[in-house]
Design a protein around this motif. Structure first.
Motif, PDB file in Angstrom:
ATOM      1  N   VAL A  77      65.986  40.486  58.889  1.00 41.99           N
ATOM      2  CA  VAL A  77      65.397  40.352  60.226  1.00 41.99           C
ATOM      3  C   VAL A  77      65.706  41.606  61.032  1.00 41.99           C
ATOM      4  N   SER A  78      64.703  42.082  61.777  1.00 42.42           N
ATOM      5  CA  SER A  78      64.899  43.292  62.583  1.00 42.42           C
ATOM      6  C   SER A  78      64.980  43.014  64.073  1.00 42.42           C
ATOM      7  N   GLY A  79      64.555  41.834  64.534  1.00 46.79           N
ATOM      8  CA  GLY A  79      64.584  41.576  65.974  1.00 46.79           C
ATOM      9  C   GLY A  79      64.289  40.128  66.307  1.00 46.79           C
ATOM     10  N   PHE A  80      64.554  39.771  67.561  1.00 50.40           N
ATOM     11  CA  PHE A  80      64.399  38.400  68.035  1.00 50.40           C
ATOM     12  C   PHE A  80      63.740  38.410  69.421  1.00 50.40           C
ATOM     13  N   ALA A  81      63.115  37.301  69.760  1.00 50.12           N
ATOM     14  CA  ALA A  81      62.594  37.109  71.111  1.00 50.12           C
ATOM     15  C   ALA A  81      62.649  35.611  71.417  1.00 50.12           C
TER      16      ALA A  81
ATOM     17  N   ALA B 102      75.319  31.831  74.762  1.00 45.02           N
ATOM     18  CA  ALA B 102      75.960  32.869  73.955  1.00 45.02           C
ATOM     19  C   ALA B 102      76.767  32.263  72.814  1.00 45.02           C
ATOM     20  N   PRO B 103      76.890  32.995  71.716  1.00 49.04           N
ATOM     21  CA  PRO B 103      77.760  32.555  70.634  1.00 49.04           C
ATOM     22  C   PRO B 103      79.223  32.674  71.075  1.00 49.04           C
ATOM     23  N   PRO B 104      80.181  31.972  70.443  1.00 56.21           N
ATOM     24  CA  PRO B 104      79.930  31.138  69.262  1.00 56.21           C
ATOM     25  C   PRO B 104      79.487  29.718  69.587  1.00 56.21           C
ATOM     26  N   GLU B 105      79.479  29.331  70.908  1.00 57.28           N
ATOM     27  CA  GLU B 105      79.113  27.948  71.238  1.00 57.28           C
ATOM     28  C   GLU B 105      77.641  27.667  70.939  1.00 57.28           C
ATOM     29  N   GLY B 106      76.758  28.663  71.173  1.00 62.20           N
ATOM     30  CA  GLY B 106      75.340  28.457  70.933  1.00 62.20           C
ATOM     31  C   GLY B 106      74.713  27.599  72.017  1.00 62.20           C
ATOM     32  N   CYS B 107      73.530  27.079  71.723  1.00 61.13           N
ATOM     33  CA  CYS B 107      72.784  26.270  72.687  1.00 61.13           C
ATOM     34  C   CYS B 107      73.099  24.801  72.446  1.00 61.13           C
TER      35      CYS B 107
ATOM     36  N   LEU C 134      76.873  39.171  66.550  1.00 61.16           N
ATOM     37  CA  LEU C 134      78.223  39.634  66.278  1.00 61.16           C
ATOM     38  C   LEU C 134      78.199  40.550  65.055  1.00 61.16           C
ATOM     39  N   PRO C 135      79.075  41.544  65.011  1.00 56.43           N
ATOM     40  CA  PRO C 135      78.984  42.556  63.948  1.00 56.43           C
ATOM     41  C   PRO C 135      79.039  42.007  62.528  1.00 56.43           C
TER      42      PRO C 135
ATOM     43  N   PRO D  94      70.678  32.726  71.297  1.00 50.80           N
ATOM     44  CA  PRO D  94      72.057  33.237  71.188  1.00 50.80           C
ATOM     45  C   PRO D  94      72.135  34.715  70.818  1.00 50.80           C
ATOM     46  N   THR D  95      71.020  35.329  70.432  1.00 51.02           N
ATOM     47  CA  THR D  95      71.037  36.752  70.074  1.00 51.02           C
ATOM     48  C   THR D  95      70.814  37.656  71.278  1.00 51.02           C
TER      49      THR D  95
END
Length: 228
Positions: free
Chosen positions: A126-130, A139-144, A104-105, A98-99
Motif C-alpha cells: 500500500v502506498s497511501g490512505f484517505a 490514533a493508534p494504538p487504540e484505533g477507532c 508506526l515505523p 488511524p493512519t
C-alpha cells in the motif's frame, strides 16, 4: 463487508456453496437419533469462497514487525475492501483513519485479493490512505473504538496500491441512493468479506474480535437482505 445485488448466476453459485458446505454435517438430513436436523437460517450461514467468485473483494492487513509496544509480530488487524480502480480499494473509513498521523515505523500495510490472505506471496504493498473528513480522529494504538456513528459522519475510506492491479477487474459502484430504493430494501444481497465467525455480541469472545492469531484469513460469503 461488501454488498452485491444477487444477480441470478452469482446467487445460484452461492446457493450451491451453501447447500454443499453450509448445512450442518454436509448434506445429511437426519441425526443419529433419526430426527431431522433443524434447517439453518439462510442469513446465518457463511461459506468459504472456494471458487473465487469475488476476486475484486480483498482484505487490507496491517502487519507488525519487531516492536516495543507489545504488539505480536504478524497481522494485527484487517478490513474488507473492494477494488474500484486498478490502484484504489474502497473500504470503511475507520480502517484508514488511524493512519492520519502516519503508520508506526514497524507496521506495514498490504492488500490481498486471494480467497485466503494469509499467504504473504499474495500481499500487494500500500502506498497511501484517505478517509472522509467527517470521521473523528482515532490514533493508534487504540484505533477507532467509537460505538456507532453520529449523523453526518461518513465511514468511507480509500487505500491506494503501490502498483496497479492488472489481473483483476475492478467492481462497478452503484449509483448514489441505490440502497435507499424500495427494490433494494427487499432484494437479496450477497455479502462477501473476511472476518471472524464468532465476533458477534454474546459470542465466545463476548462481542469483541478474537486475537488475530485465531483468524483463518478466508473470504466468506453470505446471503442477506439489506434490512437484515
Amino acid at each position: 463487508m461488501t454488498l452485491w445485488f444477487a444477480n441470478p448466476r452469482r446467487l445460484l453459485a452461492v446457493l450451491l456453496l451453501t447447500a454443499l458446505f453450509g448445512a450442518p454435517h454436509g448434506l445429511r438430513a437426519q441425526g443419529r437419533s433419526g430426527a431431522p436436523y433443524p434447517l439453518p437460517d439462510l442469513h446465518s450461514i457463511k461459506v468459504v469462497d472456494v471458487f473465487n467468485l469475488f476476486p475484486n473483494v480483498g482484505a487490507l492487513i496491517y502487519v507488525a514487525g519487531p516492536n516495543d509496544f507489545g504488539l505480536p509480530e504478524g497481522i494485527v488487524t484487517s478490513c474488507t475492501g473492494t477494488l474500484i480502480h486498478p490502484r484504489a480499494v474502497l473500504l470503511a473509513g475507520h480502517c484508514t483513519a488511524p493512519t492520519a498521523g502516519g503508520l508506526l515505523p514497524f507496521i506495514k500495510a498490504y492488500v490481498s485479493f486471494s480467497p485466503n490472505v494469509l499467504d504473504p506471496s499474495t500481499w500487494r504493498p500500500v502506498s497511501g490512505f484517505a478517509f472522509h473528513p467527517s470521521l473523528p480522529p482515532c490514533a493508534p494504538p487504540e484505533g477507532c473504538a467509537f460505538e456507532g456513528l453520529a449523523p453526518g459522519i461518513l465511514d468511507i475510506g480509500l487505500v491506494f496500491l503501490s502498483e496497479p492491479v492488472r489481473d483483476i477487474t475492478p467492481a462497478n459502484l452503484a449509483r448514489p441512493a441505490t440502497l435507499e430504493t424500495d427494490r433494494a430494501a427487499g432484494a437479496l444481497m450477497i455479502v462477501p468479506g473476511y472476518g471472524f465467525l464468532d465476533s458477534v455480541p454474546g459470542g465466545p469472545h463476548g462481542g469483541t474480535p478474537p486475537p488475530m492469531s485465531e483468524w483463518d484469513g478466508w473470504r466468506r460469503i453470505k446471503i442477506s437482505k439489506l434490512n437484515q
